[in-house]
Design a protein around this motif. Structure first.
Motif, PDB file in Angstrom:
ATOM      1  N   VAL A  51      57.668  33.426  72.488  1.00 26.68           N
ATOM      2  CA  VAL A  51      58.498  32.328  72.989  1.00 26.68           C
ATOM      3  C   VAL A  51      57.895  31.019  72.491  1.00 26.68           C
ATOM      4  O   VAL A  51      56.747  30.699  72.798  1.00 26.68           O
ATOM      5  N   ILE A  52      58.658  30.282  71.715  1.00 24.23           N
ATOM      6  CA  ILE A  52      58.152  29.026  71.150  1.00 24.23           C
ATOM      7  C   ILE A  52      58.983  27.855  71.652  1.00 24.23           C
ATOM      8  O   ILE A  52      60.178  27.986  71.934  1.00 24.23           O
ATOM      9  N   SER A  53      58.333  26.704  71.785  1.00 25.09           N
ATOM     10  CA  SER A  53      58.982  25.495  72.285  1.00 25.09           C
ATOM     11  C   SER A  53      59.646  24.737  71.143  1.00 25.09           C
ATOM     12  O   SER A  53      59.084  24.610  70.056  1.00 25.09           O
ATOM     13  N   VAL A  54      60.824  24.241  71.412  1.00 29.51           N
ATOM     14  CA  VAL A  54      61.537  23.387  70.462  1.00 29.51           C
ATOM     15  C   VAL A  54      61.848  22.080  71.171  1.00 29.51           C
ATOM     16  O   VAL A  54      62.419  22.079  72.257  1.00 29.51           O
ATOM     17  N   LYS A  55      61.478  20.971  70.556  1.00 29.12           N
ATOM     18  CA  LYS A  55      61.710  19.670  71.174  1.00 29.12           C
ATOM     19  C   LYS A  55      62.504  18.786  70.223  1.00 29.12           C
ATOM     20  O   LYS A  55      62.157  18.650  69.054  1.00 29.12           O
ATOM     21  N   THR A  56      63.573  18.204  70.725  1.00 23.51           N
ATOM     22  CA  THR A  56      64.356  17.263  69.931  1.00 23.51           C
ATOM     23  C   THR A  56      64.373  15.918  70.635  1.00 23.51           C
ATOM     24  O   THR A  56      64.051  15.822  71.822  1.00 23.51           O
ATOM     25  N   SER A  57      64.765  14.896  69.922  1.00 25.75           N
ATOM     26  CA  SER A  57      64.633  13.535  70.439  1.00 25.75           C
ATOM     27  C   SER A  57      65.710  13.165  71.454  1.00 25.75           C
ATOM     28  O   SER A  57      65.507  12.286  72.272  1.00 25.75           O
ATOM     29  N   ALA A  58      66.862  13.792  71.405  1.00 29.17           N
ATOM     30  CA  ALA A  58      67.954  13.442  72.314  1.00 29.17           C
ATOM     31  C   ALA A  58      68.563  14.712  72.902  1.00 29.17           C
ATOM     32  O   ALA A  58      68.695  15.726  72.215  1.00 29.17           O
ATOM     33  N   TRP A  59      68.954  14.644  74.179  1.00 24.16           N
ATOM     34  CA  TRP A  59      69.461  15.818  74.875  1.00 24.16           C
ATOM     35  C   TRP A  59      70.770  16.321  74.272  1.00 24.16           C
ATOM     36  O   TRP A  59      70.991  17.527  74.161  1.00 24.16           O
ATOM     37  N   ASN A  60      71.660  15.407  73.874  1.00 25.56           N
ATOM     38  CA  ASN A  60      72.918  15.855  73.283  1.00 25.56           C
ATOM     39  C   ASN A  60      72.673  16.581  71.972  1.00 25.56           C
ATOM     40  O   ASN A  60      73.391  17.520  71.615  1.00 25.56           O
ATOM     41  N   ARG A  61      71.631  16.177  71.234  1.00 23.51           N
ATOM     42  CA  ARG A  61      71.271  16.865  69.998  1.00 23.51           C
ATOM     43  C   ARG A  61      70.710  18.255  70.308  1.00 23.51           C
ATOM     44  O   ARG A  61      70.983  19.227  69.590  1.00 23.51           O
ATOM     45  N   THR A  62      69.936  18.371  71.374  1.00 20.80           N
ATOM     46  CA  THR A  62      69.395  19.668  71.779  1.00 20.80           C
ATOM     47  C   THR A  62      70.522  20.646  72.095  1.00 20.80           C
ATOM     48  O   THR A  62      70.494  21.811  71.680  1.00 20.80           O
ATOM     49  N   ILE A  63      71.521  20.182  72.835  1.00 18.00           N
ATOM     50  CA  ILE A  63      72.656  21.045  73.166  1.00 18.00           C
ATOM     51  C   ILE A  63      73.410  21.455  71.911  1.00 18.00           C
ATOM     52  O   ILE A  63      73.794  22.623  71.745  1.00 18.00           O
ATOM     53  N   ALA A  64      73.615  20.508  70.992  1.00 12.71           N
ATOM     54  CA  ALA A  64      74.334  20.803  69.752  1.00 12.71           C
ATOM     55  C   ALA A  64      73.605  21.865  68.931  1.00 12.71           C
ATOM     56  O   ALA A  64      74.228  22.765  68.352  1.00 12.71           O
ATOM     57  N   ARG A  65      72.289  21.781  68.883  1.00 10.12           N
ATOM     58  CA  ARG A  65      71.504  22.773  68.132  1.00 10.12           C
ATOM     59  C   ARG A  65      71.570  24.143  68.796  1.00 10.12           C
ATOM     60  O   ARG A  65      71.558  25.171  68.112  1.00 10.12           O
ATOM     61  N   THR A  66      71.651  24.162  70.120  1.00  7.27           N
ATOM     62  CA  THR A  66      71.766  25.440  70.823  1.00  7.27           C
ATOM     63  C   THR A  66      73.143  26.058  70.583  1.00  7.27           C
ATOM     64  O   THR A  66      73.260  27.267  70.357  1.00  7.27           O
ATOM     65  N   VAL A  67      74.170  25.261  70.622  1.00  4.52           N
ATOM     66  CA  VAL A  67      75.519  25.747  70.340  1.00  4.52           C
ATOM     67  C   VAL A  67      75.578  26.363  68.943  1.00  4.52           C
ATOM     68  O   VAL A  67      76.232  27.389  68.717  1.00  4.52           O
ATOM     69  N   ALA A  68      74.854  25.760  67.996  1.00  2.00           N
ATOM     70  CA  ALA A  68      74.847  26.249  66.615  1.00  2.00           C
ATOM     71  C   ALA A  68      73.941  27.457  66.415  1.00  2.00           C
ATOM     72  O   ALA A  68      73.946  28.066  65.343  1.00  2.00           O
ATOM     73  N   GLY A  69      73.139  27.820  67.417  1.00  2.26           N
ATOM     74  CA  GLY A  69      72.244  28.962  67.300  1.00  2.26           C
ATOM     75  C   GLY A  69      70.876  28.631  66.748  1.00  2.26           C
ATOM     76  O   GLY A  69      70.056  29.520  66.532  1.00  2.26           O
ATOM     77  N   GLU A  70      70.589  27.343  66.524  1.00  3.79           N
ATOM     78  CA  GLU A  70      69.272  26.938  66.041  1.00  3.79           C
ATOM     79  C   GLU A  70      68.239  27.043  67.150  1.00  3.79           C
ATOM     80  O   GLU A  70      67.041  27.181  66.891  1.00  3.79           O
ATOM     81  N   ILE A  71      68.672  26.941  68.391  1.00  4.91           N
ATOM     82  CA  ILE A  71      67.855  27.163  69.576  1.00  4.91           C
ATOM     83  C   ILE A  71      68.479  28.330  70.326  1.00  4.91           C
ATOM     84  O   ILE A  71      69.705  28.402  70.462  1.00  4.91           O
ATOM     85  N   ASP A  72      67.651  29.264  70.787  1.00  2.00           N
ATOM     86  CA  ASP A  72      68.170  30.479  71.409  1.00  2.00           C
ATOM     87  C   ASP A  72      68.498  30.311  72.889  1.00  2.00           C
ATOM     88  O   ASP A  72      69.510  30.824  73.360  1.00  2.00           O
ATOM     89  N   VAL A  73      67.620  29.614  73.617  1.00  2.00           N
ATOM     90  CA  VAL A  73      67.777  29.518  75.074  1.00  2.00           C
ATOM     91  C   VAL A  73      67.510  28.087  75.536  1.00  2.00           C
ATOM     92  O   VAL A  73      66.540  27.462  75.104  1.00  2.00           O
ATOM     93  N   LEU A  74      68.376  27.592  76.415  1.00  2.00           N
ATOM     94  CA  LEU A  74      68.099  26.362  77.149  1.00  2.00           C
ATOM     95  C   LEU A  74      67.612  26.770  78.537  1.00  2.00           C
ATOM     96  O   LEU A  74      68.259  27.558  79.231  1.00  2.00           O
ATOM     97  N   ALA A  75      66.476  26.224  78.933  1.00  2.28           N
ATOM     98  CA  ALA A  75      65.815  26.681  80.160  1.00  2.28           C
ATOM     99  C   ALA A  75      66.413  26.105  81.429  1.00  2.28           C
ATOM    100  O   ALA A  75      66.136  26.614  82.519  1.00  2.28           O
TER     101      ALA A  75
END
Length: 274
Positions: free
Chosen positions: A75-99
């Motif tokens: 399990v590795i941590s992914v950090k992005t600068s803005a929350w809306n960008r984090t959600i967009a990356r998760t929707v695209a599959g670049e991030i697997d899980v939002l905690a």
């Protein structure tokens, strides 16, 4: 007899290969050596990032790690600068899980929600000089407010905000700075994500007033990207980990997580740009 059985197995395997079904477990196994987890920057006890490094912590993270314990998956941590960008990356599959995330109809199209494992209400943080006592969002008409980009307050509150004068800022820290500089009359935050922080203290600031709305109460969920290469591998174990932790054990995990967060170092909030 044995020859016919071998022939049947060969035909079955060929059919599955043709449908793209047979290699799923092998492909998923090779693709799921790492599961990327992200969340809001400061959302105790559910999730937060330890400074100065990118390591993620919190109850949501602990549940994911417990689910994948002994599987060899990191399990590795992914950090992005803005929350809306984090959600967009998760929707695209670049991030697997939002905690930690609120569940909405729109988000459910791209994310599989597990839980909830916690609840939260919306807080209205206003300038104390205004003398507001907010019990309903309709009382904010004619005032100038703010909320963080990508930070949905749930379907009901988001519907109410359409009739209010609310701007969206990249981060809650900027909203806090604008409120202190009297550029905003109020800001909307979660009672955990906005009020329990290391970089600034709203509750102890005499210039600010906090009103926590009694309704609605939103669930806090784990969310797995439907585009994740690990989707079919991790969804079931995470659901089981949450079921196993229900009740008193989950409450204890939240208390321990909140204690860890409060032991961490404080950070200074940025001043607003002129």
């Amino acid at each position: 007899m044995h020859r016919r059985l071998r022939q049947f197995r060969f035909v079955l395997l060929s059919t599955l290969l043709g449908l793209g079904l047979a290699p799923i477990s092998a492909a998923q196994d090779s693709a799921c050596k790492q599961v990327r987890v992200a969340g809001p920057e400061s959302y105790p006890p559910f999730v937060w990032y330890n400074e100065p490094g990118p390591e993620i912590d919190g109850v949501g993270v602990a549940l994911v790690k417990k689910a994948l314990e002994g599987t060899g998956t990191q399990v590795i941590s992914v950090k992005t600068s803005a929350w809306n960008r984090t959600i967009a990356r998760t929707v695209a599959g670049e991030i697997d899980v939002l905690a930690a995330l609120y569940k909405t109809d729109e988000r459910s199209k791209a994310l599989h929600f597990i839980g909830p494992y916690g609840t939260e209400r919306t807080a209205v943080v206003s300038r104390a000089a205004l003398g507001l006592n907010v019990s309903d969002l309709s009382q904010l008409g004619g005032l100038y407010g703010g909320a963080a980009q990508g930070d949905s307050r749930g379907d009901f509150v988001e519907g109410e905000l359409k009739s209010l004068n609310v701007i969206r800022a990249p981060h809650v820290r900027l909203l806090f700075a604008m409120l202190k500089a009297e550029r905003l009359d109020y800001m909307l935050v979660g009672e955990f994500s906005g009020l329990v922080r290391r970089d600034f203290s709203i509750l102890e600031d005499p210039a600010l007033k906090v009103d926590v709305l009694s309704e609605p109460t939103e669930g806090v969920y784990l969310a797995v990207s439907r585009q994740s290469a690990c989707f079919d591998v991790i969804r079931g174990p995470i659901e089981k980990a949450l079921t196993d932790a229900a009740g008193a054990r989950l409450d204890a995990m939240k208390a321990d997580a909140l204690a860890r967060f409060r032991q961490g170092p404080l950070r200074k909030a940025p001043a607003p740009k002129p």
